[in-house]
Design a protein around this motif. Structure first.
Motif, PDB file in Angstrom:
ATOM      1  N   ALA A  92       0.813  -1.225   0.000  1.00 63.85           N
ATOM      2  CA  ALA A  92       0.000   0.000   0.000  1.00 63.85           C
ATOM      3  C   ALA A  92       0.847   1.277   0.000  1.00 63.85           C
ATOM      4  O   ALA A  92       0.293   2.374   0.081  1.00 63.85           O
ATOM      5  N   ASP A  93       2.156   1.142  -0.108  1.00 66.22           N
ATOM      6  CA  ASP A  93       3.051   2.300  -0.092  1.00 66.22           C
ATOM      7  C   ASP A  93       2.853   3.125  -1.370  1.00 66.22           C
ATOM      8  O   ASP A  93       3.159   2.640  -2.467  1.00 66.22           O
ATOM      9  N   PRO A  94       2.350   4.362  -1.283  1.00 67.52           N
ATOM     10  CA  PRO A  94       2.107   5.163  -2.480  1.00 67.52           C
ATOM     11  C   PRO A  94       3.367   5.417  -3.302  1.00 67.52           C
ATOM     12  O   PRO A  94       3.302   5.482  -4.535  1.00 67.52           O
ATOM     13  N   GLN A  95       4.504   5.582  -2.637  1.00 65.50           N
ATOM     14  CA  GLN A  95       5.740   5.835  -3.366  1.00 65.50           C
ATOM     15  C   GLN A  95       6.141   4.617  -4.190  1.00 65.50           C
ATOM     16  O   GLN A  95       6.562   4.737  -5.347  1.00 65.50           O
ATOM     17  N   LEU A  96       6.005   3.436  -3.611  1.00 72.32           N
ATOM     18  CA  LEU A  96       6.306   2.208  -4.350  1.00 72.32           C
ATOM     19  C   LEU A  96       5.347   2.047  -5.514  1.00 72.32           C
ATOM     20  O   LEU A  96       5.752   1.649  -6.618  1.00 72.32           O
ATOM     21  N   GLY A  97       4.080   2.360  -5.283  1.00 73.82           N
ATOM     22  CA  GLY A  97       3.100   2.285  -6.365  1.00 73.82           C
ATOM     23  C   GLY A  97       3.453   3.204  -7.515  1.00 73.82           C
ATOM     24  O   GLY A  97       3.368   2.824  -8.684  1.00 73.82           O
ATOM     25  N   LYS A  98       3.882   4.405  -7.183  1.00 75.10           N
ATOM     26  CA  LYS A  98       4.277   5.362  -8.217  1.00 75.10           C
ATOM     27  C   LYS A  98       5.511   4.871  -8.969  1.00 75.10           C
ATOM     28  O   LYS A  98       5.581   4.982 -10.207  1.00 75.10           O
ATOM     29  N   GLU A  99       6.485   4.325  -8.250  1.00 76.56           N
ATOM     30  CA  GLU A  99       7.710   3.832  -8.890  1.00 76.56           C
ATOM     31  C   GLU A  99       7.420   2.667  -9.826  1.00 76.56           C
ATOM     32  O   GLU A  99       7.961   2.604 -10.936  1.00 76.56           O
ATOM     33  N   LEU A 100       6.572   1.747  -9.385  1.00 77.08           N
ATOM     34  CA  LEU A 100       6.242   0.614 -10.247  1.00 77.08           C
ATOM     35  C   LEU A 100       5.476   1.084 -11.471  1.00 77.08           C
ATOM     36  O   LEU A 100       5.771   0.674 -12.601  1.00 77.08           O
ATOM     37  N   TRP A 101       4.504   1.966 -11.274  1.00 75.64           N
ATOM     38  CA  TRP A 101       3.712   2.465 -12.400  1.00 75.64           C
ATOM     39  C   TRP A 101       4.613   3.171 -13.415  1.00 75.64           C
ATOM     40  O   TRP A 101       4.462   2.971 -14.634  1.00 75.64           O
ATOM     41  N   THR A 102       5.549   3.963 -12.936  1.00 75.97           N
ATOM     42  CA  THR A 102       6.479   4.656 -13.831  1.00 75.97           C
ATOM     43  C   THR A 102       7.305   3.660 -14.631  1.00 75.97           C
ATOM     44  O   THR A 102       7.490   3.816 -15.850  1.00 75.97           O
ATOM     45  N   TRP A 103       7.804   2.634 -13.957  1.00 75.89           N
ATOM     46  CA  TRP A 103       8.598   1.603 -14.653  1.00 75.89           C
ATOM     47  C   TRP A 103       7.747   0.896 -15.705  1.00 75.89           C
ATOM     48  O   TRP A 103       8.192   0.694 -16.844  1.00 75.89           O
ATOM     49  N   LEU A 104       6.534   0.545 -15.353  1.00 79.58           N
ATOM     50  CA  LEU A 104       5.658  -0.142 -16.290  1.00 79.58           C
ATOM     51  C   LEU A 104       5.356   0.749 -17.509  1.00 79.58           C
ATOM     52  O   LEU A 104       5.380   0.266 -18.659  1.00 79.58           O
ATOM     53  N   GLU A 105       5.097   2.013 -17.275  1.00 81.01           N
ATOM     54  CA  GLU A 105       4.848   2.950 -18.377  1.00 81.01           C
ATOM     55  C   GLU A 105       6.052   3.028 -19.306  1.00 81.01           C
ATOM     56  O   GLU A 105       5.899   3.083 -20.541  1.00 81.01           O
ATOM     57  N   GLU A 106       7.238   3.030 -18.728  1.00 80.04           N
ATOM     58  CA  GLU A 106       8.453   3.126 -19.541  1.00 80.04           C
ATOM     59  C   GLU A 106       8.624   1.922 -20.452  1.00 80.04           C
ATOM     60  O   GLU A 106       9.151   2.043 -21.563  1.00 80.04           O
ATOM     61  N   GLN A 107       8.174   0.760 -20.017  1.00 76.58           N
ATOM     62  CA  GLN A 107       8.350  -0.461 -20.821  1.00 76.58           C
ATOM     63  C   GLN A 107       7.454  -0.471 -22.060  1.00 76.58           C
ATOM     64  O   GLN A 107       7.784  -1.116 -23.060  1.00 76.58           O
ATOM     65  N   VAL A 108       6.342   0.226 -22.008  1.00 74.04           N
ATOM     66  CA  VAL A 108       5.385   0.170 -23.111  1.00 74.04           C
ATOM     67  C   VAL A 108       5.265   1.507 -23.846  1.00 74.04           C
ATOM     68  O   VAL A 108       4.459   1.640 -24.765  1.00 74.04           O
ATOM     69  N   GLY A 109       6.087   2.481 -23.452  1.00 71.99           N
ATOM     70  CA  GLY A 109       5.958   3.824 -23.994  1.00 71.99           C
ATOM     71  C   GLY A 109       6.160   3.938 -25.486  1.00 71.99           C
ATOM     72  O   GLY A 109       5.550   4.816 -26.132  1.00 71.99           O
ATOM     73  N   ASP A 110       6.991   3.083 -26.061  1.00 71.33           N
ATOM     74  CA  ASP A 110       7.304   3.216 -27.500  1.00 71.33           C
ATOM     75  C   ASP A 110       6.548   2.224 -28.365  1.00 71.33           C
ATOM     76  O   ASP A 110       6.833   2.101 -29.561  1.00 71.33           O
ATOM     77  N   LEU A 111       5.602   1.521 -27.814  1.00 71.71           N
ATOM     78  CA  LEU A 111       4.895   0.481 -28.593  1.00 71.71           C
ATOM     79  C   LEU A 111       3.760   1.084 -29.417  1.00 71.71           C
ATOM     80  O   LEU A 111       3.177   2.081 -29.049  1.00 71.71           O
TER      81      LEU A 111
END
Length: 310
Positions: A291-310
């Protein structure tokens, strides 16, 4: 010790208070269930069809899905629809979402149900991600992301103003957090081992679901859950004493659908945004750091980066 006590408490859930018969009429509802060609997903699709939903079975194997559709038609008198989806291949996910959107303008519930468990360490996704994290977390994130506009627009047409995304996690999430250095293939990933990689992916499911709840809670009810210790195809890679111990503790497959059906269809489910559900159909504790908001933000950012150029 705390993780084991939590698992023990959730492993003996008693008699279910929620039953398939309690699902309301779903006429007019469009629903996707990933991995619905077998196991818990198939049981979920069966219950939804019995209550008049329009159900898409999103899965990789067309042959297995078509057989599942035939089985379900015999059991329910209703016909599900096959949607080709390979969660271990990002371009396939994009094609799947585009195919769905070409056929439907609405989506009321997305069940992120599919998953792989403790597969051989050599297996990676088409883009080189750990197979378990790539399939269970990244794949479902990308599929959900692509369907967000449809989910949000559909929410505006519902009486409650909400649609739902239900993400299947596991009590296994209690045993490992996120190590970003192991999400892609490499020596560190291999050293972590397949059991820890599975636990990490299930932890990631909860973190993703919680972050989705924070970002889109105005329109979407996002819930993660432990379906219970259930007999399904997930155990196909388990061998030796580990396999024997786990298989001795399993409930019949239909039980595994109850908690996600409760979250995805019941009136009570509308109040579960950001919550973690446990067997059978009740709210319970997830590991606190999910439930850590900072961890949630970090994971979401990483996930976005993986699919950003598709």
């Amino acid at each position: 010790m705390g993780a084991y006590l939590s698992i023990f408490g959730q492993s003996l859930p008693g008699t279910p208070k929620f039953k398939v018969e309690d699902i309301p009429d779903l006429t007019g509802k469009v629903i996707i269930v990933t991995g619905a060609n077998t196991g818990i997903g198939k049981e979920t699709a069966k219950a939804l069809l019995q209550h008049n939903a329009k159900v898409y079975i999103a899965a990789r194997s067309q042959e297995k899905s078509e057989q599942a559709i035939k089985d379900l038609e015999k059991e329910t008198g209703k016909t599900a629809i096959f949607l080709k989806l390979d969660l271990a291949d990002l371009p396939s996910i994009k094609a799947s979402a585009e195919e769905f959107k070409s056929k439907e303008s609405q989506l009321h519930v997305l069940f992120n149900n599919a998953g792989v468990m403790m597969c051989p360490i050599e297996q990676v996704t088409a883009q080189g991600y750990d197979m378990q994290f790539g399939t269970n977390v990244l794949g479902h994130f990308y599929f959900t992301k692509l369907l967000l506009p449809t989910l949000i627009e559909t929410a505006k047409t519902t009486p409650e103003g909400k649609t739902r995304v239900i993400t299947t996690s596991s009590s296994g999430h209690l045993f490992h957090g996120l190590d970003f250095a192991t999400f892609k293939d490499g020596p560190k990933r291999k050293k972590l081992g397949t059991q820890n990689l599975y636990a990490q992916s299930k932890f990631g499911n909860v973190v993703f679901a919680n972050e989705l709840a924070r970002r889109y809670g105005d329109h979407i009810v996002s819930v993660s859950l432990n379906p219970g210790n259930i007999k399904s195809d997930l155990q196909r890679y388990l061998t030796g004493i580990t396999g024997r111990i786990i298989n001795s503790m399993l409930y019949p497959t239909p039980y595994g659908a109850l908690t996600q059906l409760w979250a995805g269809t019941s009136k009570e489910g509308l109040d579960l945004n950001g919550k973690y559900a446990i067997p059978w159909a009740r709210v319970g504790p997830a590991r606190k750091d999910t439930a850590d908001p900072q961890l949630g933000k970090e994971l979401w950012t990483w996930l976005e980066e993986q699919v950003g150029d598709l």
